[in-house]
Design a protein around this motif. Structure first.
Motif, PDB file in Angstrom:
ATOM      1  N   THR A   5      42.205  42.858  33.797  1.00  0.00           N
ATOM      2  CA  THR A   5      41.952  42.485  35.183  1.00  0.00           C
ATOM      3  C   THR A   5      42.889  43.260  36.086  1.00  0.00           C
ATOM      4  OG1 THR A   5      43.503  40.654  35.096  1.00  0.00           O
ATOM      5  CG2 THR A   5      41.216  40.160  34.564  1.00  0.00           C
ATOM      6  N   ASP A   7      44.428  43.022  40.104  1.00  0.00           N
ATOM      7  CA  ASP A   7      44.546  42.190  41.300  1.00  0.00           C
ATOM      8  C   ASP A   7      43.931  42.904  42.495  1.00  0.00           C
ATOM      9  OD1 ASP A   7      45.821  40.159  39.969  1.00  0.00           O
ATOM     10  OD2 ASP A   7      47.826  40.862  40.456  1.00  0.00           O
ATOM     11  N   ALA A   9      43.618  42.241  46.777  1.00  0.00           N
ATOM     12  CA  ALA A   9      43.892  41.439  47.966  1.00  0.00           C
ATOM     13  C   ALA A   9      42.614  41.383  48.788  1.00  0.00           C
ATOM     14  CB  ALA A   9      45.012  42.067  48.784  1.00  0.00           C
ATOM     15  N   GLU A  32      40.512  31.268  43.414  1.00  0.00           N
ATOM     16  CA  GLU A  32      40.385  32.614  42.832  1.00  0.00           C
ATOM     17  C   GLU A  32      39.247  32.668  41.822  1.00  0.00           C
ATOM     18  OE1 GLU A  32      43.215  30.925  43.107  1.00  0.00           O
ATOM     19  OE2 GLU A  32      44.357  32.100  44.551  1.00  0.00           O
ATOM     20  N   ARG A  36      36.057  35.129  42.096  1.00  0.00           N
ATOM     21  CA  ARG A  36      35.659  36.042  41.007  1.00  0.00           C
ATOM     22  C   ARG A  36      34.198  35.835  40.626  1.00  0.00           C
ATOM     23  NH1 ARG A  36      40.839  34.893  39.131  1.00  0.00           N
ATOM     24  NH2 ARG A  36      40.044  33.245  37.779  1.00  0.00           N
TER      25      ARG A  36
END
Length: 70
Positions: A5, A7, A9, A32, A36
């Motif tokens: 994965t 990250d 923003a 989150e 996703r």
């Protein structure tokens, strides 16, 4: 190949963030996780017609593509 994965923003308008937080709270999931899932579903939905069009074009121009590959 291992799935990893990265990250990301994702700035959201305050009202959108509140709605996401409310839905996450109501569903017992994390914000989150919901984001996703939403991105994954969007990519599947939007990618399907693009893939179908690419396949139609490949079939239509199969002879040309074969000759270019020689």
């Amino acid at each position: 190949m291992r799935d990893t994965t990265v990250d990301l923003a994702l700035p959201l308008a305050p009202a959108t963030r509140r709605a996401l937080d409310d839905l996450a709270d109501a569903s017992g999931r994390g914000a989150e996780e919901l984001a996703r899932e939403a991105v994954r579903r969007y990519l599947e939905q939007e990618g399907a017609p693009v893939r179908a069009q690419a396949e139609r074009l490949a079939r239509r121009h199969a002879d040309l593509l074969r000759r270019l590959g020689e």
